[in-house]
Design an enzyme around this catalytic site. Sequence first.
Site, mmCIF file in Angstrom:
data_model
loop_
_atom_site.group_PDB
_atom_site.id
_atom_site.type_symbol
_atom_site.label_atom_id
_atom_site.label_comp_id
_atom_site.label_asym_id
_atom_site.label_seq_id
_atom_site.Cartn_x
_atom_site.Cartn_y
_atom_site.Cartn_z
ATOM 1 N N PHE A 96 0.861 -1.189 0.000
ATOM 2 C CA PHE A 96 0.000 0.000 0.000
ATOM 3 C C PHE A 96 0.894 1.236 0.000
ATOM 4 C CE2 PHE A 96 -1.930 3.179 2.865
ATOM 5 C CZ PHE A 96 -3.133 3.416 2.209
ATOM 6 N N ALA A 97 0.767 2.079 -1.035
ATOM 7 C CA ALA A 97 1.707 3.197 -1.185
ATOM 8 C C ALA A 97 0.956 4.522 -1.219
ATOM 9 C CB ALA A 97 2.535 3.008 -2.452
ATOM 10 N N LEU A 98 0.847 5.136 -0.047
ATOM 11 C CA LEU A 98 0.187 6.434 0.082
ATOM 12 C C LEU A 98 1.193 7.523 0.471
ATOM 13 C CD1 LEU A 98 -2.395 8.228 0.422
ATOM 14 C CD2 LEU A 98 -2.478 7.426 2.796
ATOM 15 N N ILE B 206 7.122 2.458 2.574
ATOM 16 C CA ILE B 206 6.180 1.468 2.051
ATOM 17 C C ILE B 206 6.517 0.081 2.597
ATOM 18 C CG2 ILE B 206 5.097 0.515 -0.030
ATOM 19 C CD1 ILE B 206 4.761 3.643 0.629
ATOM 20 N N ASP C 168 -9.475 1.473 6.218
ATOM 21 C CA ASP C 168 -10.297 0.821 7.236
ATOM 22 C C ASP C 168 -9.794 -0.604 7.497
ATOM 23 O OD1 ASP C 168 -12.677 0.466 8.925
ATOM 24 O OD2 ASP C 168 -13.387 -0.820 7.299
ATOM 25 N N ARG D 213 -6.529 -0.324 9.489
ATOM 26 C CA ARG D 213 -6.742 0.021 10.917
ATOM 27 C C ARG D 213 -7.280 -1.175 11.691
ATOM 28 N NH1 ARG D 213 -8.941 5.912 9.175
ATOM 29 N NH2 ARG D 213 -6.870 6.840 9.184
ATOM 30 N N ARG E 220 11.031 -14.538 39.060
ATOM 31 C CA ARG E 220 12.074 -13.635 39.564
ATOM 32 C C ARG E 220 11.763 -13.239 41.018
ATOM 33 N NH1 ARG E 220 17.160 -11.411 39.539
ATOM 34 N NH2 ARG E 220 17.116 -9.170 39.909
ATOM 35 N N GLU F 271 -1.286 3.932 10.076
ATOM 36 C CA GLU F 271 -2.739 3.878 9.813
ATOM 37 C C GLU F 271 -3.496 4.924 10.627
ATOM 38 O OE1 GLU F 271 -3.153 1.971 7.424
ATOM 39 O OE2 GLU F 271 -1.625 0.446 7.620
ATOM 40 N N GLU G 114 -3.427 11.486 17.314
ATOM 41 C CA GLU G 114 -4.070 12.815 17.157
ATOM 42 C C GLU G 114 -5.037 12.807 15.973
ATOM 43 O OE1 GLU G 114 -0.840 12.305 17.605
ATOM 44 O OE2 GLU G 114 -0.398 13.343 19.488
HETATM 45 C C1 LIG Z 1 7.157 1.311 10.190
HETATM 46 C C2 LIG Z 1 6.286 2.157 9.310
HETATM 47 C C3 LIG Z 1 5.601 1.555 8.271
HETATM 48 C C4 LIG Z 1 4.820 2.334 7.409
HETATM 49 N N1 LIG Z 1 4.198 1.724 6.330
HETATM 50 C C5 LIG Z 1 3.528 2.495 5.435
HETATM 51 C C6 LIG Z 1 2.964 1.910 4.256
HETATM 52 O O1 LIG Z 1 3.014 0.681 4.059
HETATM 53 N N2 LIG Z 1 2.349 2.717 3.353
HETATM 54 C C7 LIG Z 1 2.248 4.069 3.540
HETATM 55 O O2 LIG Z 1 1.680 4.743 2.673
HETATM 56 N N3 LIG Z 1 2.775 4.663 4.656
HETATM 57 C C8 LIG Z 1 3.409 3.913 5.602
HETATM 58 N N4 LIG Z 1 3.944 4.490 6.731
HETATM 59 C C9 LIG Z 1 3.794 5.921 6.941
HETATM 60 C C10 LIG Z 1 2.765 6.236 8.013
HETATM 61 O O3 LIG Z 1 1.472 6.003 7.503
HETATM 62 C C11 LIG Z 1 2.961 7.694 8.462
HETATM 63 O O4 LIG Z 1 4.175 7.704 9.176
HETATM 64 C C12 LIG Z 1 1.841 8.216 9.331
HETATM 65 O O5 LIG Z 1 0.676 8.387 8.562
HETATM 66 C C13 LIG Z 1 2.203 9.566 9.943
HETATM 67 O O6 LIG Z 1 2.668 10.427 8.965
HETATM 68 P P1 LIG Z 1 4.082 11.179 9.156
HETATM 69 O O7 LIG Z 1 5.093 10.173 9.556
HETATM 70 O O8 LIG Z 1 4.360 11.950 7.920
HETATM 71 O O9 LIG Z 1 3.872 12.145 10.365
HETATM 72 P P2 LIG Z 1 3.186 13.629 10.339
HETATM 73 O O10 LIG Z 1 1.911 13.572 9.594
HETATM 74 O O11 LIG Z 1 4.191 14.622 9.921
HETATM 75 O O12 LIG Z 1 2.854 13.817 11.878
HETATM 76 C C14 LIG Z 1 3.871 14.071 12.846
HETATM 77 C C15 LIG Z 1 3.196 14.318 14.191
HETATM 78 O O13 LIG Z 1 2.328 15.458 14.080
HETATM 79 C C16 LIG Z 1 1.008 15.078 14.494
HETATM 80 N N5 LIG Z 1 0.040 15.795 13.662
HETATM 81 C C17 LIG Z 1 -0.036 15.863 12.307
HETATM 82 N N6 LIG Z 1 -1.081 16.611 11.932
HETATM 83 C C18 LIG Z 1 -1.708 17.026 13.066
HETATM 84 C C19 LIG Z 1 -2.851 17.818 13.348
HETATM 85 N N7 LIG Z 1 -3.608 18.337 12.370
HETATM 86 N N8 LIG Z 1 -3.186 18.030 14.640
HETATM 87 C C20 LIG Z 1 -2.457 17.483 15.645
HETATM 88 N N9 LIG Z 1 -1.351 16.726 15.448
HETATM 89 C C21 LIG Z 1 -0.988 16.488 14.174
HETATM 90 C C22 LIG Z 1 0.919 13.572 14.268
HETATM 91 O O14 LIG Z 1 -0.068 12.978 15.084
HETATM 92 C C23 LIG Z 1 2.323 13.139 14.642
HETATM 93 O O15 LIG Z 1 2.424 12.988 16.021
HETATM 94 C C24 LIG Z 1 4.709 3.726 7.624
HETATM 95 C C25 LIG Z 1 5.377 4.330 8.710
HETATM 96 C C26 LIG Z 1 6.150 3.556 9.545
HETATM 97 C C27 LIG Z 1 6.871 4.207 10.693
#
Ligand SMILES: Cc1cc2nc3c(=O)[nH]c(=O)nc-3n(C[C@H](O)[C@H](O)[C@H](O)COP(=O)(O)OP(=O)(O)OC[C@H]3O[C@@H](n4cnc5c(N)ncnc54)[C@H](O)[C@@H]3O)c2cc1C
Length: 386
Positions: free
Chosen positions: A122-124, A156, A235, A238, A263, A359, A363
């Site tokens: 899944f590549a978003l 990804i 969905d 999640r 322990r 997912e 926040e």
């Molecule tokens: C191990 C791993 C596997 C992953 N696998 C995939 C995958 O297969 N496919 C894919 O597409 N992505 C993947 N991701 C990406 C993941 O979906 C994102 O990391 C996640 O959606 C958060 O986005 P970000 O890292 O850019 O953080 P950001 O969106 O930059 O957020 C950083 C912080 O700011 C907070 N924040 C952001 N906006 C708001 C707001 N409006 N109000 C309050 N707080 C806010 C967030 O809650 C977070 O704490 C993966 C990430 C990891 C770590």
Amino acid sequence: MRLPLSEPHLRQFQAFQAFTSQHITPHAGAWDRAQYIPESLISLLGQHGYLGANVPEQSVGQGWDSLTYGLLHEAIGAGCSSVRSLLTVHGMACHATARWATRSVREQVLPRLACGDLIGAFALSEATAGSDAQNVQLMATRQDNHYLLNGTKQWITFGQRADVFVVFGRMQQGHTAFLVDRDTPGLSIEPLSDLLGTRASMLARLHFQDARVPAEHLLGREGFGHHYVLTSTLDWGRFSVAWGSVGILQAALDTVLEHTRTREQYGSPLASHQLVQRHLTEMAVKLHSARLLCYQAALSRDRRDPQHLTDTLLAKYQASNFAAEAAHTAVHLLGAKGCLPDFPAERLWRDAKVAEIIEGTPEILQMQIARQLQDGYGQGIFEGAL
Ligand SMILES: Cc1cc2nc3c(=O)[nH]c(=O)nc-3n(C[C@H](O)[C@H](O)[C@H](O)COP(=O)(O)OP(=O)(O)OC[C@H]3O[C@@H](n4cnc5c(N)ncnc54)[C@H](O)[C@@H]3O)c2cc1C
């Protein structure tokens, strides 16, 4: 926690647990260190039908109900979150293909996904599109009988290994989703390593440079990407991560119970000290609460209850949060041993942190749940009671 499982559900859950104990748990630490899931395990997952769990039976999948799907993800998640991550993204790709692919693509691809002949991902996410999924910059332009994709996806899961990707891009008509083959000309894959948790989930960055995707690999319609394909696919993700977090909670509690029974400090087992008992109780309550929320989400999905999307948001929000807290307590109660890779506590702790972020971060889920409350979520919850 004893869920009111039917006999068939209970038997399947026991089979999933036996599979995990035999094929996953003993190796999870080594896979985490090697940052790799072996092909032999992926083949076994396919042979057992686990990669076709949410593929309809007419496409040679299992067509399991949501509760069975969830129980699978709990059992595997208790053994190794990286393997659960494979099930998560592969299940998302299966759903997107089954629900949104053209008939001919569905017929070609879905049976191969169901048996594990093909692995989906899944590549978003992109550099500028994390929580703010609307901000994807990958551009898709139509040319004759294909689309040209330009941009970069990152983080990804199983990107190093997957054969097909559900990719979200931007068009004039709005966000649009595609099913993209790994060997598409113009697509190159860059492995990512050394993440904090789910270290064996073989992440990658995907670079698209005039990548030519056949027009029939469109998912849904142009402009359907965000509100239809993404919403329904996320969905599934999640739901999987919520149940996988219950698995982490169970594994954390099991680890801690074993340790605190054996322990001894101050002349008696840790488990007999009252302050330790408080920790054990809190972990148990978190496990049971998370499992009940996941159970509720499974039931409402299977009943096609219009509130099921929000039930899944609640389950993912609370189960991943409790898993992170319980894994933290597990490291704490193991003391110095909690800091060693020989015990699962530190891996559970790292993996639980990832489960909170992926997912939908806490926040983002809080904002989505609050919006659903404004729209009337939770009203009539006692419907049907005396
Ligand atoms: C191990 C791993 C596997 C992953 N696998 C995939 C995958 O297969 N496919 C894919 O597409 N992505 C993947 N991701 C990406 C993941 O979906 C994102 O990391 C996640 O959606 C958060 O986005 P970000 O890292 O850019 O953080 P950001 O969106 O930059 O957020 C950083 C912080 O700011 C907070 N924040 C952001 N906006 C708001 C707001 N409006 N109000 C309050 N707080 C806010 C967030 O809650 C977070 O704490 C993966 C990430 C990891 C770590």
